[in-house]
Design an enzyme around this catalytic site. Structure first.
Site, mmCIF file in Angstrom:
data_model
loop_
_atom_site.group_PDB
_atom_site.id
_atom_site.type_symbol
_atom_site.label_atom_id
_atom_site.label_comp_id
_atom_site.label_asym_id
_atom_site.label_seq_id
_atom_site.Cartn_x
_atom_site.Cartn_y
_atom_site.Cartn_z
ATOM 1 N N GLY A 99 -8.262 -7.851 -5.990
ATOM 2 C CA GLY A 99 -7.951 -6.700 -6.833
ATOM 3 C C GLY A 99 -7.087 -7.047 -8.025
ATOM 4 N N LEU A 102 -9.537 -11.401 -10.872
ATOM 5 C CA LEU A 102 -10.247 -12.690 -10.799
ATOM 6 C C LEU A 102 -11.617 -12.521 -10.134
ATOM 7 C CD1 LEU A 102 -7.347 -15.199 -9.986
ATOM 8 C CD2 LEU A 102 -8.439 -14.731 -12.179
ATOM 9 N N SER A 103 -12.031 -11.275 -10.009
ATOM 10 C CA SER A 103 -13.377 -10.937 -9.528
ATOM 11 C C SER A 103 -13.625 -11.334 -8.082
ATOM 12 C CB SER A 103 -14.449 -11.530 -10.448
ATOM 13 O OG SER A 103 -15.529 -10.643 -10.505
ATOM 14 N N SER A 104 -12.677 -10.980 -7.223
ATOM 15 C CA SER A 104 -12.911 -11.205 -5.794
ATOM 16 C C SER A 104 -14.094 -10.370 -5.314
ATOM 17 C CB SER A 104 -11.664 -10.867 -4.981
ATOM 18 O OG SER A 104 -11.407 -9.478 -4.975
ATOM 19 N N SER A 105 -14.366 -9.242 -5.964
ATOM 20 C CA SER A 105 -15.502 -8.414 -5.525
ATOM 21 C C SER A 105 -16.820 -9.148 -5.768
ATOM 22 C CB SER A 105 -15.494 -7.047 -6.216
ATOM 23 O OG SER A 105 -15.552 -7.164 -7.615
ATOM 24 N N ASP A 145 -19.688 -11.560 -14.411
ATOM 25 C CA ASP A 145 -18.976 -12.129 -13.266
ATOM 26 C C ASP A 145 -19.947 -12.825 -12.313
ATOM 27 O OD1 ASP A 145 -16.979 -10.755 -14.498
ATOM 28 O OD2 ASP A 145 -16.511 -9.431 -12.812
ATOM 29 N N TYR A 194 -13.908 2.492 -17.964
ATOM 30 C CA TYR A 194 -14.997 1.563 -18.245
ATOM 31 C C TYR A 194 -16.268 2.329 -18.623
ATOM 32 C CZ TYR A 194 -17.674 -2.772 -17.395
ATOM 33 O OH TYR A 194 -18.454 -3.886 -17.517
HETATM 34 P P1 ADP Z 1 -11.246 -7.926 -8.298
HETATM 35 O O1 ADP Z 1 -12.736 -8.075 -8.261
HETATM 36 O O2 ADP Z 1 -10.699 -8.068 -9.667
HETATM 37 O O3 ADP Z 1 -10.522 -8.799 -7.327
HETATM 38 P P2 ADP Z 1 -11.937 -5.290 -7.412
HETATM 39 O O4 ADP Z 1 -11.156 -4.023 -7.233
HETATM 40 O O5 ADP Z 1 -13.155 -5.263 -8.262
HETATM 41 O O6 ADP Z 1 -10.915 -6.414 -7.896
HETATM 42 O O7 ADP Z 1 -12.402 -5.821 -5.985
HETATM 43 C C1 ADP Z 1 -11.490 -5.911 -4.927
HETATM 44 C C2 ADP Z 1 -12.124 -5.331 -3.672
HETATM 45 O O8 ADP Z 1 -13.196 -6.218 -3.230
HETATM 46 C C3 ADP Z 1 -11.177 -5.247 -2.496
HETATM 47 O O9 ADP Z 1 -10.461 -4.024 -2.528
HETATM 48 C C4 ADP Z 1 -12.144 -5.311 -1.330
HETATM 49 O O10 ADP Z 1 -12.761 -4.065 -1.131
HETATM 50 C C5 ADP Z 1 -13.213 -6.282 -1.830
HETATM 51 N N1 ADP Z 1 -12.895 -7.673 -1.437
HETATM 52 C C6 ADP Z 1 -12.698 -8.711 -2.282
HETATM 53 N N2 ADP Z 1 -12.438 -9.854 -1.596
HETATM 54 C C7 ADP Z 1 -12.476 -9.539 -0.285
HETATM 55 C C8 ADP Z 1 -12.287 -10.273 0.932
HETATM 56 N N3 ADP Z 1 -12.016 -11.588 0.930
HETATM 57 N N4 ADP Z 1 -12.419 -9.592 2.099
HETATM 58 C C9 ADP Z 1 -12.718 -8.285 2.100
HETATM 59 N N5 ADP Z 1 -12.889 -7.547 0.998
HETATM 60 C C10 ADP Z 1 -12.780 -8.144 -0.191
HETATM 61 MG MG MG Z 2 -14.115 -6.787 -9.219
#
Ligand code: ADP
Ligand code: MG
Length: 337
Positions: A99, A102-105, A145, A194
């Protein structure tokens, strides 16, 4: 045992132009998300080290946005788009900040697709996981991304023409640090802001040129933007067409290793995001100003969708002792053992 790993990413320059078919220059980073497990059965069952609750999805999931626990929406988006015939049982772990911008999603989506056996090139993988992200989040986000996460090369950033999806690596100098610093402001209003920006800029640009998205920002010149009657639309359009051109200039400056020019383009990009696209915040602006003023910092700008989130800086080695020092990494991979 299947092990899929997908890196996070930082965008060096070219924000809010991917959905307009413009050029972007993101970099996959040496932090990422892994999924380990086994294929089999008729459900996708995952636990995450980083988010609460077990997730268990049927293979015919139809409404990804309604999946529980909440993080499962991103997984459900991929399952809905892929429609796999075989399930998966495994565990998600990540050393990415979640969150933070860095695009963890997108890393999670790409890792899930590979774990489930996605078979295709990085462009198809990016298209599929982009649709998954849009269905999960309800945000009409672009493809940057997911494509950089799938297609990056170690040691390089990735130049992407988001109109054609053509892409090529641009080598990063070894002795240039890339540092990502969080503003401390979470991106709570990011989704609605957005969508509004995207609608505003598309309306303004369509008034100038209603042709296809491929080459859109090449065909529209900064001087053409003056013809947009609505002042807000004019500013949105000016950001898009100038940002698109800055990306090519920035890639050329990287090849020439012209750090003064890199810094100048980052400063211009930030000003454009702040004043024309209006996606920065006073807190992010103050952080950019502070970082730009530090010795050894060549440039700094807001990165990503905005409304809070992160700033990216290019610096001499070790010039900053804050944030995440990230290195240009290879794209996602999967292995079976
Ligand atoms: P970002 O993509 O910038 O990190 P986002 O809000 O777009 O932020 O995405 C974060 C969301 O993605 C988290 O709230 C969760 O729902 C999901 N997520 C990301 N990485 C993980 C992980 N390793 N395990 C579970 N959920 C994850
Ligand atoms: Mg994201």
């Amino acid at each position: 045992m299947i092990r899929a790993r997908a890196p996070g990413r930082v965008n060096l320059i070219g924000d809010h132009v991917d959905y307009l078919g413009g050029a972007v220059l993101p970099m996959a980073v040496d932090l990422g998300t892994s999924i380990e497990g086994r294929r089999g059965g008729k459900t996708v069952a995952l636990e995450s080290d980083d988010e609460p609750g077990p997730l268990r999805l049927p293979l015919d999931v139809t409404d990804p946005a309604a999946a529980e626990p909440e993080w499962g929406r991103y997984v459900a988006g991929v399952v809905a788009e892929m429609a796999p015939t075989v399930g998966f049982v495994g565990r998600v772990s990540s050393d990415l900040p979640i969150g933070a911008g860095l695009s963890s999603s997108a890393a999670l989506e790409v890792a899930v697709a590979l774990a489930l056996g996605f078979d295709g090139d990085p462009t198809d993988l990016a298209r599929l996981t982009q649709r998954a992200e849009q269905r999960a989040s309800g945000v009409p986000s672009g493809i940057m991304d997911q494509l950089v996460i799938g297609a990056a090369t170690a040691g390089s950033a990735l130049f992407i023409d988001c109109g054609t999806l053509d892409h090529h690596p641009v080598a990063m100098p070894d002795d240039l640090d890339v540092v990502v610093v969080h503003s401390g402001e979470s991106r709570t209003l990011a989704g609605s802001g957005y969508a509004t920006r995207r609608a505003e800029v598309e309306a303004a640009l369509t008034g100038v040129d209603d042709g296809p998205i491929t080459g859109w920002l090449d065909r529209i010149h900064p001087a053409d933007v003056g013809a947009v009657a609505d002042p807000v639309g004019r500013r949105r359009a000016r950001h898009a067409v100038t940002e698109h051109r800055r990306v090519a200039d920035f890639a050329a400056a990287l090849v020439a290793d012209d750090r003064v020019e890199l810094g100048r383009l980052m400063a211009e990009s930030h000003t454009s995001m702040r004043d024309d696209y209006e996606v920065s915040t006073p807190v992010v602006d103050a952080l950019v100003d502070r970082l730009q003023a530090r010795s050894g910092v060549w440039g700094a700008r807001m990165t990503g969708g905005g409304f809070g989130g992160c700033v990216v800086a290019l610096t001499e080695p070790g010039a900053l002792d804050e944030g995440w020092a990230v290195h240009p990494a290879a794209g996602a991979s999967v292995s079976a053992a």
